[in-house]
Design a protein around this motif. Structure first.
Motif, PDB file in Angstrom:
ATOM      1  N   ASN A 435       0.864  -1.172   0.000  1.00 35.24           N
ATOM      2  CA  ASN A 435       0.000   0.000   0.000  1.00 35.24           C
ATOM      3  C   ASN A 435       0.908   1.231   0.000  1.00 35.24           C
ATOM      4  O   ASN A 435       1.357   1.685   1.054  1.00 35.24           O
ATOM      5  CB  ASN A 435      -0.900  -0.015   1.246  1.00 35.24           C
ATOM      6  CG  ASN A 435      -1.908   1.125   1.236  1.00 35.24           C
ATOM      7  OD1 ASN A 435      -1.649   2.191   0.678  1.00 35.24           O
ATOM      8  ND2 ASN A 435      -3.046   0.902   1.870  1.00 35.24           N
ATOM      9  N   PHE A 436       1.180   1.756  -1.179  1.00 42.33           N
ATOM     10  CA  PHE A 436       2.161   2.825  -1.295  1.00 42.33           C
ATOM     11  C   PHE A 436       1.691   4.106  -0.611  1.00 42.33           C
ATOM     12  O   PHE A 436       2.495   4.847  -0.057  1.00 42.33           O
ATOM     13  CB  PHE A 436       2.479   3.095  -2.768  1.00 42.33           C
ATOM     14  CG  PHE A 436       3.249   1.985  -3.421  1.00 42.33           C
ATOM     15  CD1 PHE A 436       4.586   1.780  -3.107  1.00 42.33           C
ATOM     16  CD2 PHE A 436       2.652   1.133  -4.333  1.00 42.33           C
ATOM     17  CE1 PHE A 436       5.307   0.750  -3.700  1.00 42.33           C
ATOM     18  CE2 PHE A 436       3.363   0.100  -4.916  1.00 42.33           C
ATOM     19  CZ  PHE A 436       4.696  -0.092  -4.605  1.00 42.33           C
ATOM     20  N   ALA A 437       0.404   4.352  -0.627  1.00 44.68           N
ATOM     21  CA  ALA A 437      -0.113   5.552   0.052  1.00 44.68           C
ATOM     22  C   ALA A 437       0.183   5.473   1.543  1.00 44.68           C
ATOM     23  O   ALA A 437       0.574   6.464   2.179  1.00 44.68           O
ATOM     24  CB  ALA A 437      -1.610   5.683  -0.197  1.00 44.68           C
ATOM     25  N   SER A 438       0.030   4.269   2.096  1.00 45.69           N
ATOM     26  CA  SER A 438       0.321   4.061   3.516  1.00 45.69           C
ATOM     27  C   SER A 438       1.813   4.253   3.802  1.00 45.69           C
ATOM     28  O   SER A 438       2.201   4.847   4.820  1.00 45.69           O
ATOM     29  CB  SER A 438      -0.115   2.656   3.932  1.00 45.69           C
ATOM     30  OG  SER A 438       0.314   2.355   5.237  1.00 45.69           O
ATOM     31  N   VAL A 439       2.653   3.755   2.901  1.00 46.82           N
ATOM     32  CA  VAL A 439       4.103   3.912   3.060  1.00 46.82           C
ATOM     33  C   VAL A 439       4.486   5.391   3.020  1.00 46.82           C
ATOM     34  O   VAL A 439       5.288   5.867   3.844  1.00 46.82           O
ATOM     35  CB  VAL A 439       4.858   3.128   1.964  1.00 46.82           C
ATOM     36  CG1 VAL A 439       6.335   3.515   1.941  1.00 46.82           C
ATOM     37  CG2 VAL A 439       4.701   1.635   2.184  1.00 46.82           C
ATOM     38  N   ILE A 440       3.919   6.126   2.047  1.00 40.45           N
ATOM     39  CA  ILE A 440       4.223   7.553   1.919  1.00 40.45           C
ATOM     40  C   ILE A 440       3.808   8.307   3.176  1.00 40.45           C
ATOM     41  O   ILE A 440       4.557   9.141   3.707  1.00 40.45           O
ATOM     42  CB  ILE A 440       3.516   8.141   0.674  1.00 40.45           C
ATOM     43  CG1 ILE A 440       4.121   7.538  -0.600  1.00 40.45           C
ATOM     44  CG2 ILE A 440       3.630   9.666   0.656  1.00 40.45           C
ATOM     45  CD1 ILE A 440       3.306   7.807  -1.848  1.00 40.45           C
ATOM     46  N   GLU A 441       2.637   7.989   3.689  1.00 41.39           N
ATOM     47  CA  GLU A 441       2.161   8.654   4.905  1.00 41.39           C
ATOM     48  C   GLU A 441       3.080   8.343   6.088  1.00 41.39           C
ATOM     49  O   GLU A 441       3.432   9.222   6.869  1.00 41.39           O
ATOM     50  CB  GLU A 441       0.729   8.201   5.224  1.00 41.39           C
ATOM     51  CG  GLU A 441       0.161   8.890   6.464  1.00 41.39           C
ATOM     52  CD  GLU A 441      -1.251   8.425   6.801  1.00 41.39           C
ATOM     53  OE1 GLU A 441      -1.823   8.960   7.763  1.00 41.39           O
ATOM     54  OE2 GLU A 441      -1.775   7.525   6.104  1.00 41.39           O
ATOM     55  N   PHE A 442       3.471   7.075   6.198  1.00 45.57           N
ATOM     56  CA  PHE A 442       4.353   6.675   7.304  1.00 45.57           C
ATOM     57  C   PHE A 442       5.677   7.432   7.241  1.00 45.57           C
ATOM     58  O   PHE A 442       6.130   7.995   8.234  1.00 45.57           O
ATOM     59  CB  PHE A 442       4.612   5.166   7.256  1.00 45.57           C
ATOM     60  CG  PHE A 442       5.548   4.666   8.328  1.00 45.57           C
ATOM     61  CD1 PHE A 442       5.053   4.214   9.537  1.00 45.57           C
ATOM     62  CD2 PHE A 442       6.923   4.673   8.129  1.00 45.57           C
ATOM     63  CE1 PHE A 442       5.916   3.771  10.535  1.00 45.57           C
ATOM     64  CE2 PHE A 442       7.799   4.228   9.115  1.00 45.57           C
ATOM     65  CZ  PHE A 442       7.283   3.773  10.320  1.00 45.57           C
ATOM     66  N   LEU A 443       6.314   7.450   6.054  1.00 42.89           N
ATOM     67  CA  LEU A 443       7.628   8.070   5.930  1.00 42.89           C
ATOM     68  C   LEU A 443       7.573   9.581   6.121  1.00 42.89           C
ATOM     69  O   LEU A 443       8.491  10.186   6.682  1.00 42.89           O
ATOM     70  CB  LEU A 443       8.239   7.725   4.572  1.00 42.89           C
ATOM     71  CG  LEU A 443       8.625   6.255   4.382  1.00 42.89           C
ATOM     72  CD1 LEU A 443       9.046   5.997   2.941  1.00 42.89           C
ATOM     73  CD2 LEU A 443       9.750   5.855   5.340  1.00 42.89           C
ATOM     74  N   ASN A 444       6.486  10.194   5.673  1.00 45.17           N
ATOM     75  CA  ASN A 444       6.360  11.645   5.837  1.00 45.17           C
ATOM     76  C   ASN A 444       6.110  12.045   7.288  1.00 45.17           C
ATOM     77  O   ASN A 444       6.337  13.202   7.666  1.00 45.17           O
ATOM     78  CB  ASN A 444       5.234  12.185   4.951  1.00 45.17           C
ATOM     79  CG  ASN A 444       5.674  12.359   3.503  1.00 45.17           C
ATOM     80  OD1 ASN A 444       6.837  12.670   3.242  1.00 45.17           O
ATOM     81  ND2 ASN A 444       4.760  12.153   2.569  1.00 45.17           N
ATOM     82  N   ASN A 445       5.658  11.096   8.101  1.00 47.43           N
ATOM     83  CA  ASN A 445       5.329  11.410   9.496  1.00 47.43           C
ATOM     84  C   ASN A 445       6.181  10.607  10.484  1.00 47.43           C
ATOM     85  O   ASN A 445       5.879  10.566  11.670  1.00 47.43           O
ATOM     86  CB  ASN A 445       3.841  11.120   9.766  1.00 47.43           C
ATOM     87  CG  ASN A 445       2.935  12.032   8.970  1.00 47.43           C
ATOM     88  OD1 ASN A 445       2.758  13.204   9.297  1.00 47.43           O
ATOM     89  ND2 ASN A 445       2.362  11.498   7.890  1.00 47.43           N
ATOM     90  N   LYS A 446       7.241   9.981   9.994  1.00 51.92           N
ATOM     91  CA  LYS A 446       8.080   9.129  10.827  1.00 51.92           C
ATOM     92  C   LYS A 446       8.793   9.956  11.894  1.00 51.92           C
ATOM     93  O   LYS A 446       9.381  10.993  11.610  1.00 51.92           O
ATOM     94  CB  LYS A 446       9.114   8.411   9.947  1.00 51.92           C
ATOM     95  CG  LYS A 446       9.980   7.399  10.683  1.00 51.92           C
ATOM     96  CD  LYS A 446      10.942   6.705   9.715  1.00 51.92           C
ATOM     97  CE  LYS A 446      11.872   5.755  10.425  1.00 51.92           C
ATOM     98  NZ  LYS A 446      12.825   5.099   9.478  1.00 51.92           N
ATOM     99  N   THR A 447       8.727   9.477  13.148  1.00 49.44           N
ATOM    100  CA  THR A 447       9.381  10.174  14.251  1.00 49.44           C
ATOM    101  C   THR A 447      10.794   9.641  14.460  1.00 49.44           C
ATOM    102  O   THR A 447      11.177   8.612  13.896  1.00 49.44           O
ATOM    103  CB  THR A 447       8.573  10.013  15.552  1.00 49.44           C
ATOM    104  OG1 THR A 447       8.446   8.624  15.853  1.00 49.44           O
ATOM    105  CG2 THR A 447       7.187  10.630  15.398  1.00 49.44           C
ATOM    106  N   GLU A 448      11.542  10.313  15.322  1.00 47.37           N
ATOM    107  CA  GLU A 448      12.977  10.046  15.481  1.00 47.37           C
ATOM    108  C   GLU A 448      13.274   8.604  15.869  1.00 47.37           C
ATOM    109  O   GLU A 448      14.200   7.995  15.355  1.00 47.37           O
ATOM    110  CB  GLU A 448      13.537  10.990  16.549  1.00 47.37           C
ATOM    111  CG  GLU A 448      15.036  10.862  16.740  1.00 47.37           C
ATOM    112  CD  GLU A 448      15.551  11.797  17.816  1.00 47.37           C
ATOM    113  OE1 GLU A 448      16.772  11.907  17.957  1.00 47.37           O
ATOM    114  OE2 GLU A 448      14.729  12.412  18.521  1.00 47.37           O
ATOM    115  N   ASN A 449      12.500   8.041  16.790  1.00 49.17           N
ATOM    116  CA  ASN A 449      12.806   6.704  17.299  1.00 49.17           C
ATOM    117  C   ASN A 449      11.936   5.608  16.699  1.00 49.17           C
ATOM    118  O   ASN A 449      11.970   4.468  17.151  1.00 49.17           O
ATOM    119  CB  ASN A 449      12.633   6.672  18.824  1.00 49.17           C
ATOM    120  CG  ASN A 449      13.583   7.600  19.525  1.00 49.17           C
ATOM    121  OD1 ASN A 449      14.745   7.676  19.153  1.00 49.17           O
ATOM    122  ND2 ASN A 449      13.096   8.325  20.528  1.00 49.17           N
TER     123      ASN A 449
END
Length: 645
Positions: A435-449
């Motif tokens: 699910n590329f949309a899900s991946v894009i959302e995750f990476l754009n909002n990924k936190t430090e840890n």
């Protein structure tokens, strides 16, 4: 108390020559076969100290270190607590250092590290744990450091200080320039230290620039100090620390003045010490063929002469008079060594058919061999032996490439986001596993840890996989001969991997049993900064040992390659495969198919060059070394060492 390190039977390392002279060394040290064995001995000394203090109803004050060196010590202490009842109720600990600024809940913090590896698994009182606080305001740092010193003194001082050592020679975070009288303070980290920590922070730019550290003076006041060092990467700084003069440029060298310090080393970390590197300069040696080869190559490089030009005087003036007396003349030594090195060179890495193979590194028969090329990451095959890989295919062998791990952690978030966005553009054209949309959302909002999601790790793995197909197709291998094991130890989403398991070994054994190879090539380059190469190699060793009774294994040879991080020394090489200019170019282009690794080497270790540059320079350097010894001149050489499993 008496140290366990003086108990000779515990030490299992024999130097090439039987001698005990350590006159070049200024710090007591012991060398073990491996880090695991050494760590158990260190843990036992700590445990014995804790128990002796308990009998006296006294507290045991421990100075503790972080990093990779003490992990197995902590694992053994945890085991002793759980299985043998070792209690830590009387233990007070003071950690050496902490990054600044750093929150305690950050999984890169040393607070997190210590709880993960030790404190969460033993019965130590929380109020007895002291770790520098990376959240103290900069205005309060000076007083905080003074208070940390006072707390150590009020506890009675450190009974035992455990240390590692950085490549800059730092202990704690006392970087070059630290004064012998320095106390606990904030310090700016050396660039090399930050590069070495980059694998934990997903890049050097993310490593904090400062840290709080105990000072050199604080460390030297410890009643007992044990410094541990593992691996080839530490060999140079260990030699400088133990054998050279005390200098603030190598802060660990101040330990030369401590009356109760022991360096605990594995064979690789000790390899540059004079008694191991050039034992003929220390005393009489037992001259095995390996030691003769090592000494004569060294003598050529020291005198800047080809082998056949060495004279009796060269041998006598450089600590090798006993070898000369044993062999009779420089001429005999020179010609024998010339023949040894010349016979390592072959353009037929799978053996040359229908020829006398008496002096060739590989067998002539069978003329067409089944070959497994194990690659820990999805690019080690072409980086380390791309030219030999190509020759094996062209010479008609049945070559199989086996990628042991997915390599997903070495793909940056930016690279993954780029592919995810392209994939998302195509999603409407068919079914997508991700699910590329899900991946894009995750990476754009990924936190430090935050650990990568399963889908992100799958995408990063696929990026590495498809790059591998591109490279191997370019080399000339058919897709059906490419295998991906995705070994479970690697698939954590973290830099830190799980220990090797029976499942990992079974997976490796299964592919060997399926192919039934005559040749196995594996990565013997253990300088990989986050240890994947070593785990992968140990899995191969274990699998081949398990399969050894099988009839097809009786005719299977194991060759170890290097090249991604270091190269074999000339005296270690059993097979040298020359590359033409065209083959060097082919290898370069194959490496460049791994585009996700090209412009940003996430885990570069002590070498900032891109992998294709490293590999090319090392191959050309090996060819130059052969040429300097008076052997044929080649454009480049890939080197291999045969291993008897």
């Amino acid at each position: 108390m008496k140290s366990n390190f003086n108990n000779k039977p515990e030490i299992s390392y024999e130097s090439p020559g039987k001698f005990e002279d350590t006159r070049f060394e200024k710090i007591h040290n012991v060398i073990f076969k491996n880090a695991a064995q050494a760590s158990m001995i260190v843990a036992k000394e700590i445990a014995d100290l804790i128990k002796s203090k308990q009998q006296k109803k006294e507290n045991c004050i421990l100075g503790l270190a972080t990093g990779s060196s003490p992990i197995m010590v902590y694992e053994e202490l945890v085991r002793m607590h759980k299985e043998e009842g070792l209690s830590f109720r009387n233990v007070i600990t003071f950690n050496l250092d902490e990054y600044y600024p750093m929150r305690i809940d950050n999984n890169k913090s040393y607070h997190y590290f210590m709880h993960q590896h030790l404190f969460d698994h033993i019965d130590i009182k929380l109020e007895n744990i002291n770790i520098p606080d990376g959240t103290v305001s900069i205005e309060e740092i000076k007083q905080y450091c003074i208070d940390y010193e006072i707390k150590i003194k009020n506890s009675g001082g450190l009974d035992f200080q455990l240390l590692g050592i950085g490549r800059t020679g730092h202990v704690g975070f006392n970087e070059p320039g630290s004064h012998i009288n320095s106390g606990t303070r904030i310090i700016t980290l050396d660039h090399i230290t930050r590069v070495d920590a980059s694998s934990d922070f997903n890049g050097t730019d993310n490593v904090p620039k400062r840290a709080i550290t105990m000072g050199v003076s604080t460390i030297l006041q410890s009643k007992r100090i044990v410094l541990m060092a593992w691996g080839q990467n530490k060999a140079d700084i260990i030699k400088r620390t133990i054998q050279e003069d005390i200098s603030a440029e190598v802060p660990a060298s101040f330990l030369q003045n401590h009356p109760n310090t022991t360096f605990v080393l594995d064979q690789s970390a000790a390899s540059e010490l004079t008694r191991f590197k050039t034992p003929w300069l220390v005393g009489d040696c037992i001259w095995t063929q390996e030691l003769k080869s090592k000494a004569i190559v060294w003598l050529c490089q020291k005198t800047d002469q080809a082998i056949l030009k060495l004279t009796d005087r060269d041998y006598n003036n450089n600590g090798m008079s006993d070898l000369l007396a044993q062999e009779g003349s420089a001429y005999d030594l020179n010609i024998n060594m010339f023949n040894v090195l010349q016979r390592t060179i072959t353009g037929w890495p799978g053996g040359k058919p229908n020829t006398d193979d008496t002096y060739r590194p590989e067998r002539a028969s069978p003329s067409q061999k089944r070959v497994i090329l194990f690659s820990p990451h999805p690019d080690d095959d072409v980086i380390s032996m791309g030219g030999t890989f190509s020759k094996l295919i062209k010479q008609g062998h049945d070559v199989h490439v086996v990628y042991q791990t997915s390599g997903n952690i070495a793909v940056t978030d930016d690279e993954a986001l780029k592919f995810a966005e392209v994939g998302n553009d195509f999603v409407g054209m068919g079914t997508a596993e991700i699910n590329f949309a899900s991946v894009i959302e995750f990476l754009n909002n990924k936190t430090e840890n935050q650990v990568d999601s399963i889908e992100v790790r799958k995408l990063k793995g696929l990026i590495r996989r498809r790059e591998s197909f591109g490279a191997t197709r370019y080399i000339g291998l058919q897709d059906k001969n490419i295998h991906f094991l995705d070994m479970p130890f690697y698939e954590t989403g973290h830099i830190k991997k799980k220990p090797i398991s029976d499942e990992d070994i079974t997976i490796v054994a299964a592919i060997i049993a399926k192919i039934k190879p005559h040749q196995v090539f594996a990565a013997g380059d253990l300088a990989d900064p986050h240890g994947t190469h070593e785990v992968c190699l140990n899995a191969i060793f274990a699998a081949m040992k398990q399969l050894k009774p099988q009839s097809y294994m009786h005719d299977c040879w194991l060759w170890l390659y290097r090249g991604a991080w270091h190269e074999w020394e000339l005296h270690e090489i059993d097979m040298a495969v020359p590359l033409s200019p065209d083959e060097v170019l082919l290898k370069r282009h194959a490496i460049l198919y791994h585009q996700s690794q090209k412009d940003m080497v996430m885990y570069q270790g002590d070498d900032s060059r891109e992998f294709w540059v490293r590999a090319e320079d090392r191959n050309k350097h090996t060819a130059t070394l052969y040429d300097n010894l008076g052997l044929p001149e080649y454009e480049a050489i890939e080197a291999f060492k045969r291993f008897d499993y």
